[in-house]
Design a protein around this motif. Structure first.
Motif, short mmCIF file in Angstrom:
data_model
loop_
_atom_site.label_atom_id
_atom_site.label_comp_id
_atom_site.label_asym_id
_atom_site.label_seq_id
_atom_site.Cartn_x
_atom_site.Cartn_y
_atom_site.Cartn_z
N SER A 48 1.26 -2.69 -0.60
CA SER A 48 1.04 -2.63 0.85
C SER A 48 1.04 -1.15 1.27
CB SER A 48 2.22 -2.89 1.64
OG SER A 48 2.55 -4.17 1.60
N LYS A 49 0.18 -0.87 2.16
CA LYS A 49 -0.27 0.42 2.83
C LYS A 49 0.73 0.75 3.78
CE LYS A 49 -4.98 -0.37 2.94
NZ LYS A 49 -6.41 -0.40 3.85
N SER A 105 -1.51 -7.63 7.77
CA SER A 105 -3.05 -7.46 7.65
C SER A 105 -3.35 -6.33 6.75
CB SER A 105 -3.23 -6.79 9.08
OG SER A 105 -2.77 -5.59 9.49
N GLY A 106 -2.38 -5.35 6.19
CA GLY A 106 -2.82 -4.41 5.12
C GLY A 106 -2.31 -4.62 3.91
N VAL A 108 -2.92 -5.64 0.08
CA VAL A 108 -3.86 -5.67 -0.81
C VAL A 108 -3.16 -6.02 -2.32
CG1 VAL A 108 -5.40 -4.06 -2.23
CG2 VAL A 108 -4.89 -3.55 0.14
N VAL A 114 -7.50 -8.73 -0.08
CA VAL A 114 -7.28 -7.74 1.19
C VAL A 114 -7.06 -8.57 2.16
CG1 VAL A 114 -8.22 -5.87 2.41
CG2 VAL A 114 -8.83 -6.11 0.04
N GLY A 115 -6.07 -8.21 2.91
CA GLY A 115 -5.96 -8.69 4.34
C GLY A 115 -5.00 -9.92 4.48
N ASP A 131 -15.28 -5.64 6.89
CA ASP A 131 -13.98 -4.85 6.59
C ASP A 131 -12.93 -5.81 6.55
OD1 ASP A 131 -11.71 -3.32 6.92
OD2 ASP A 131 -12.35 -2.33 8.86
N SER A 132 -12.37 -6.18 5.47
CA SER A 132 -11.29 -7.05 5.36
C SER A 132 -10.06 -6.81 5.88
CB SER A 132 -11.20 -7.36 3.79
OG SER A 132 -12.38 -8.16 3.29
N THR A 133 -9.80 -5.47 6.18
CA THR A 133 -8.54 -4.98 6.75
C THR A 133 -8.62 -5.05 8.11
OG1 THR A 133 -9.45 -2.57 7.04
CG2 THR A 133 -8.47 -3.14 4.94
N ASP A 134 -9.71 -5.44 8.63
CA ASP A 134 -9.53 -6.03 10.04
C ASP A 134 -9.27 -7.34 10.42
OD1 ASP A 134 -10.74 -6.99 12.69
OD2 ASP A 134 -12.22 -5.29 12.49
N ASN A 138 -11.21 -10.65 9.07
CA ASN A 138 -10.63 -11.18 7.83
C ASN A 138 -10.33 -12.84 8.11
OD1 ASN A 138 -7.88 -11.99 6.28
ND2 ASN A 138 -8.69 -10.28 5.10
#
Length: 197
Positions: A48-49, A105-106, A108, A114-115, A131-134, A138
């Motif tokens: 995770s971020k 949503s963050g 990985v 991702v996402g 952008d898969s983090t959006d 996603n």
């Protein structure tokens, strides 16, 4: 008794926190998630971020798994709208997201997914996700992929779910059956248990 998804996250109430998520599937097929693996049987599935936490918790222990519930509510409208747009059952999209990322949503994965719906780069590109983090992109791309798989393996939703995990070619390779991979078989059981709850 329905299978229970145990998610235990240590999160700070006021500061940024990171939580790598580990997964363990027991001999009965029950899946457990934690950020503190107690032994080597747990496998890291999400790195995770940093996430900012504000009002997701009340005055209860931060070890209670409310993070997933808070994010489920946060993304509920997006999921409902996207599912309706692509004519996919929103309950199925929720089941996939809960199993894939626990509404993070963050998220990985070690394999690069991702996402929220854990899109691999090739799948994201295939379904126009820049952008898969959006979360919007996603969920849209993941739901479109799910719809594609449902149409491909109709009327067997088990196979669509298996293909979401292992890839459609793996399902085809095993004569349109769930591949004999323990991870995929447990994944299908988990998603369907959540879907049918």
């Amino acid at each position: 008794m329905p299978r229970t998804l145990f998610i235990v996250l240590i999160l700070s109430l006021t500061q940024e926190a990171t939580a790598d998520i580990y997964k363990y599937v027991d001999s009965d097929g029950r899946t457990y998630y934690t950020d503190e693996p107690k032994n080597g049987l747990y496998k890291r599935i999400i790195k995770s971020k940093a996430i900012r936490h504000t009002n997701y918790f009340s005055n209860t222990s931060p070890r209670i798994g409310r993070y997933s519930s808070a994010n489920k509510m946060r993304f509920a409208e997006l999921i409902a709208q996207t599912a309706a747009k692509h004519q996919v059952d929103a309950k199925l999209v929720h089941a996939v997201i809960q199993t894939e990322s626990a509404y993070n949503s963050g998220a990985v994965s070690p394999k690069g997914a991702v996402g929220l719906m854990q899109l691999m780069p090739a799948t994201a590109q295939r379904f126009g996700v820049m952008d898969s983090t959006d979360p919007n992109q996603n969920v849209d791309g993941g739901t479109r992929y799910l719809k594609h798989l449902i149409a491909m393996f109709e009327p067997n939703i088990d196979l669509a779910v298996a293909a979401y995990n292992a890839g459609e070619n793996a399902v085809i390779k095993y004569n349109n059956s769930i591949p004999p991979y323990p991870e995929t078989q447990n994944y299908v059981r988990q998603v369907l248990a959540l879907y049918n709850r």
